[in-house]
Design a protein around this motif. Structure first.
Motif, PDB file in Angstrom:
ATOM      1  N   SER A  57      -0.692 -16.468   7.142  1.00 52.45           N
ATOM      2  CA  SER A  57      -2.066 -16.001   6.925  1.00 52.45           C
ATOM      3  C   SER A  57      -2.029 -14.517   6.607  1.00 52.45           C
ATOM      4  CB  SER A  57      -2.910 -16.242   8.188  1.00 52.45           C
ATOM      5  OG  SER A  57      -2.333 -15.569   9.291  1.00 52.45           O
ATOM      6  N   PRO A  58      -2.859 -14.062   5.652  1.00 51.56           N
ATOM      7  CA  PRO A  58      -2.827 -12.656   5.266  1.00 51.56           C
ATOM      8  C   PRO A  58      -3.204 -11.747   6.425  1.00 51.56           C
ATOM      9  CG  PRO A  58      -4.080 -13.972   3.689  1.00 51.56           C
ATOM     10  CD  PRO A  58      -3.831 -14.837   4.880  1.00 51.56           C
ATOM     11  N   VAL A  59      -2.504 -10.631   6.566  1.00 51.43           N
ATOM     12  CA  VAL A  59      -2.872  -9.656   7.585  1.00 51.43           C
ATOM     13  C   VAL A  59      -4.172  -9.001   7.161  1.00 51.43           C
ATOM     14  CG1 VAL A  59      -0.527  -9.211   8.393  1.00 51.43           C
ATOM     15  CG2 VAL A  59      -1.396  -7.986   6.411  1.00 51.43           C
ATOM     16  N   CYS A  60      -4.886  -8.408   8.123  1.00 46.29           N
ATOM     17  CA  CYS A  60      -6.230  -7.911   7.830  1.00 46.29           C
ATOM     18  C   CYS A  60      -6.219  -6.725   6.882  1.00 46.29           C
ATOM     19  CB  CYS A  60      -6.935  -7.538   9.141  1.00 46.29           C
ATOM     20  SG  CYS A  60      -6.139  -6.211  10.062  1.00 46.29           S
ATOM     21  N   TRP A  61      -5.051  -6.053   6.749  1.00 43.94           N
ATOM     22  CA  TRP A  61      -5.021  -4.869   5.890  1.00 43.94           C
ATOM     23  C   TRP A  61      -4.442  -5.159   4.509  1.00 43.94           C
ATOM     24  CZ3 TRP A  61       0.028  -4.655   4.795  1.00 43.94           C
ATOM     25  CH2 TRP A  61       0.960  -4.978   5.792  1.00 43.94           C
ATOM     26  N   ILE A  62      -4.335  -6.413   4.134  1.00 44.15           N
ATOM     27  CA  ILE A  62      -3.693  -6.728   2.857  1.00 44.15           C
ATOM     28  C   ILE A  62      -4.439  -6.110   1.674  1.00 44.15           C
ATOM     29  CG2 ILE A  62      -4.900  -8.941   2.560  1.00 44.15           C
ATOM     30  CD1 ILE A  62      -2.240  -9.981   1.363  1.00 44.15           C
ATOM     31  N   LYS A  63      -5.777  -6.061   1.756  1.00 50.50           N
ATOM     32  CA  LYS A  63      -6.545  -5.482   0.660  1.00 50.50           C
ATOM     33  C   LYS A  63      -6.448  -3.957   0.647  1.00 50.50           C
ATOM     34  CE  LYS A  63      -9.783  -9.280   0.037  1.00 50.50           C
ATOM     35  NZ  LYS A  63     -11.200  -9.716   0.004  1.00 50.50           N
ATOM     36  N   VAL A  64      -5.989  -3.375   1.760  1.00 46.91           N
ATOM     37  CA  VAL A  64      -5.746  -1.932   1.773  1.00 46.91           C
ATOM     38  C   VAL A  64      -4.558  -1.616   0.875  1.00 46.91           C
ATOM     39  CG1 VAL A  64      -5.068   0.031   3.207  1.00 46.91           C
ATOM     40  CG2 VAL A  64      -6.703  -1.642   4.086  1.00 46.91           C
ATOM     41  N   ILE A  65      -3.466  -2.351   1.064  1.00 46.61           N
ATOM     42  CA  ILE A  65      -2.243  -2.095   0.302  1.00 46.61           C
ATOM     43  C   ILE A  65      -2.417  -2.468  -1.163  1.00 46.61           C
ATOM     44  CG2 ILE A  65       0.167  -2.759   0.014  1.00 46.61           C
ATOM     45  CD1 ILE A  65      -0.341  -0.963   2.389  1.00 46.61           C
ATOM     46  N   TRP A  66      -3.014  -3.608  -1.431  1.00 45.98           N
ATOM     47  CA  TRP A  66      -3.062  -4.104  -2.807  1.00 45.98           C
ATOM     48  C   TRP A  66      -4.406  -3.837  -3.478  1.00 45.98           C
ATOM     49  CZ3 TRP A  66       1.700  -4.452  -3.764  1.00 45.98           C
ATOM     50  CH2 TRP A  66       2.604  -4.994  -2.840  1.00 45.98           C
ATOM     51  N   THR A  67      -5.058  -2.732  -3.112  1.00 45.33           N
ATOM     52  CA  THR A  67      -6.303  -2.374  -3.778  1.00 45.33           C
ATOM     53  C   THR A  67      -6.064  -2.102  -5.261  1.00 45.33           C
ATOM     54  OG1 THR A  67      -8.090  -0.732  -3.900  1.00 45.33           O
ATOM     55  CG2 THR A  67      -5.972   0.045  -3.087  1.00 45.33           C
ATOM     56  N   LYS A  68      -6.947  -2.585  -6.089  1.00 40.60           N
ATOM     57  CA  LYS A  68      -6.767  -2.445  -7.539  1.00 40.60           C
ATOM     58  C   LYS A  68      -6.947  -1.017  -8.017  1.00 40.60           C
ATOM     59  CE  LYS A  68     -11.581  -3.713  -8.544  1.00 40.60           C
ATOM     60  NZ  LYS A  68     -12.440  -4.707  -9.213  1.00 40.60           N
ATOM     61  N   TRP A  69      -7.459  -0.145  -7.149  1.00 43.77           N
ATOM     62  CA  TRP A  69      -7.682   1.244  -7.554  1.00 43.77           C
ATOM     63  C   TRP A  69      -6.432   2.093  -7.398  1.00 43.77           C
ATOM     64  CZ3 TRP A  69     -11.829   1.034 -10.230  1.00 43.77           C
ATOM     65  CH2 TRP A  69     -12.846   0.143  -9.869  1.00 43.77           C
ATOM     66  N   ALA A  70      -5.413   1.576  -6.746  1.00 40.33           N
ATOM     67  CA  ALA A  70      -4.156   2.318  -6.566  1.00 40.33           C
ATOM     68  C   ALA A  70      -3.159   1.927  -7.643  1.00 40.33           C
ATOM     69  CB  ALA A  70      -3.572   2.048  -5.178  1.00 40.33           C
ATOM     70  N   LEU A  71      -2.264   2.841  -7.981  1.00 40.90           N
ATOM     71  CA  LEU A  71      -1.198   2.548  -8.937  1.00 40.90           C
ATOM     72  C   LEU A  71      -0.224   1.550  -8.325  1.00 40.90           C
ATOM     73  CD1 LEU A  71      -0.496   6.181 -10.181  1.00 40.90           C
ATOM     74  CD2 LEU A  71      -1.628   4.368 -11.462  1.00 40.90           C
ATOM     75  N   PRO A  72       0.368   0.648  -9.118  1.00 40.78           N
ATOM     76  CA  PRO A  72       1.288  -0.363  -8.581  1.00 40.78           C
ATOM     77  C   PRO A  72       2.430   0.223  -7.749  1.00 40.78           C
ATOM     78  CG  PRO A  72       0.691  -0.923 -10.822  1.00 40.78           C
ATOM     79  CD  PRO A  72       0.095   0.437 -10.555  1.00 40.78           C
ATOM     80  N   LYS A  73       3.036   1.328  -8.199  1.00 41.42           N
ATOM     81  CA  LYS A  73       4.146   1.906  -7.441  1.00 41.42           C
ATOM     82  C   LYS A  73       3.672   2.453  -6.100  1.00 41.42           C
ATOM     83  CE  LYS A  73       3.986   6.361  -9.911  1.00 41.42           C
ATOM     84  NZ  LYS A  73       4.777   7.294 -10.770  1.00 41.42           N
ATOM     85  N   HIS A  74       2.422   2.908  -6.039  1.00 39.21           N
ATOM     86  CA  HIS A  74       1.861   3.376  -4.774  1.00 39.21           C
ATOM     87  C   HIS A  74       1.575   2.203  -3.849  1.00 39.21           C
ATOM     88  CE1 HIS A  74       0.209   7.179  -7.020  1.00 39.21           C
ATOM     89  NE2 HIS A  74       1.534   7.134  -6.966  1.00 39.21           N
ATOM     90  N   GLN A  75       1.109   1.091  -4.416  1.00 37.36           N
ATOM     91  CA  GLN A  75       0.882  -0.124  -3.631  1.00 37.36           C
ATOM     92  C   GLN A  75       2.185  -0.592  -2.990  1.00 37.36           C
ATOM     93  OE1 GLN A  75      -0.581  -2.739  -6.658  1.00 37.36           O
ATOM     94  NE2 GLN A  75      -2.703  -2.065  -6.496  1.00 37.36           N
ATOM     95  N   PHE A  76       3.236  -0.622  -3.802  1.00 34.68           N
ATOM     96  CA  PHE A  76       4.522  -1.110  -3.314  1.00 34.68           C
ATOM     97  C   PHE A  76       5.063  -0.208  -2.204  1.00 34.68           C
ATOM     98  CE2 PHE A  76       9.164  -1.922  -3.779  1.00 34.68           C
ATOM     99  CZ  PHE A  76       9.138  -3.287  -3.521  1.00 34.68           C
ATOM    100  N   MET A  77       4.918   1.114  -2.370  1.00 37.74           N
ATOM    101  CA  MET A  77       5.355   2.031  -1.326  1.00 37.74           C
ATOM    102  C   MET A  77       4.551   1.824  -0.043  1.00 37.74           C
ATOM    103  SD  MET A  77       7.215   4.392  -0.103  1.00 37.74           S
ATOM    104  CE  MET A  77       8.174   4.920  -1.519  1.00 37.74           C
ATOM    105  N   GLY A  78       3.244   1.596  -0.191  1.00 40.42           N
ATOM    106  CA  GLY A  78       2.418   1.337   0.983  1.00 40.42           C
ATOM    107  C   GLY A  78       2.861   0.092   1.725  1.00 40.42           C
ATOM    108  N   TRP A  79       3.246  -0.926   0.975  1.00 36.54           N
ATOM    109  CA  TRP A  79       3.728  -2.171   1.596  1.00 36.54           C
ATOM    110  C   TRP A  79       5.013  -1.914   2.384  1.00 36.54           C
ATOM    111  CZ3 TRP A  79       8.168  -5.190   0.636  1.00 36.54           C
ATOM    112  CH2 TRP A  79       8.152  -6.464   1.233  1.00 36.54           C
ATOM    113  N   ILE A  80       5.907  -1.106   1.820  1.00 34.24           N
ATOM    114  CA  ILE A  80       7.157  -0.782   2.513  1.00 34.24           C
ATOM    115  C   ILE A  80       6.877  -0.001   3.790  1.00 34.24           C
ATOM    116  CG2 ILE A  80       9.312   0.533   2.354  1.00 34.24           C
ATOM    117  CD1 ILE A  80       9.361  -0.096  -0.623  1.00 34.24           C
TER     118      ILE A  80
END
Length: 229
Positions: A61-84
């Motif tokens: 089940s998705p964690v509650c902050w999944i939309k924080v990391i994968w927000t469409k307003w952030a650059l993909p490389k920034h999203q990936f770093m946030g996930w790490i």
């Protein structure tokens, strides 16, 4: 290895295969929201499955902050770093020492404390300055001095306003790690003012690229007031 392909697609790498994927499959849609058709090849469906596993942190089940990391307003490389960072997977010096490596534990950026994830992002004066200039002074958004993605997921404001603030936060997180590596391997450290300007400019360009999706006049006024549009 498949995860690397997922990242290449997210970054829209200058590759014939990546461009072919975007042209034939994704077609300007959000990569992390894209769902393959049932008649897609097994290989393509497998890549998309790994993409979902990465986005969900290998959780059923998705964690509650999944939309924080994968927000469409952030650059993909920034999203990936946030996930790490969310999974505390950065190889900070304290982690390298726990692996048995003989390295200097002191933070190369400030030289005032041992490097850890929390120090690198919230105790180091350089990093705090980058975050302050990128986020708080630009949008008036205060933030906790820890990696607290649950806090970000529960913030008020519209989706556009919240997404823009998160994008700045993720951009600063990415830039701090990039500067840390430049300092370690090239002995180069850029002034935090310049880093903050780069973060803001990157998010501004991302927002302008999706300007047609912003319909609310209050959001447009807010972004203009924050010089993000």
């Amino acid at each position: 290895m498949v995860g690397k392909l997922v990242n290449w697609i997210a970054e829209n790498r200058d590759s014939i295969w990546v461009q072919w994927v975007h042209w034939n499959h994704i077609r300007r849609r959000d990569w992390f929201e894209y769902i393959p058709s049932t008649n897609s090849s097994w290989v393509w469906r497998r890549i998309c499955k790994v993409k979902q596993e990465i986005a969900h942190g290998n959780s059923r089940s998705p964690v509650c902050w999944i939309k924080v990391i994968w927000t469409k307003w952030a650059l993909p490389k920034h999203q990936f770093m946030g996930w790490i960072v969310a999974h505390e997977a950065l190889n900070t010096v304290d982690k390298l020492i726990s692996y048995g490596m003989d390295v200097d534990p002191v933070c190369l950026i400030c030289g005032q404390a041992n490097e850890s994830l929390n120090h690198l992002y919230f105790t180091c004066q350089y990093s705090r300055r980058v975050l302050l200039l990128s986020l708080q002074q630009n949008t008036g958004c205060s933030f906790p001095l820890v990696i607290d993605l649950d806090w970000w997921s529960s913030r008020g404001g519209t989706k556009v306003q919240r997404g823009s603030q998160i994008a700045l936060f993720l951009g600063a997180i990415y830039s701090i790690w990039y500067q840390r590596n430049k300092c370690r391997f090239d002995a180069v450290l850029v002034h935090p003012n310049q880093i903050a300007l780069q973060v803001i400019e990157g998010v501004r360009n991302r927002i302008r690229g999706r300007e047609k999706e912003i319909k609310n006049a209050n959001d447009i006024n807010w972004l203009c007031q924050k010089h993000l549009m």
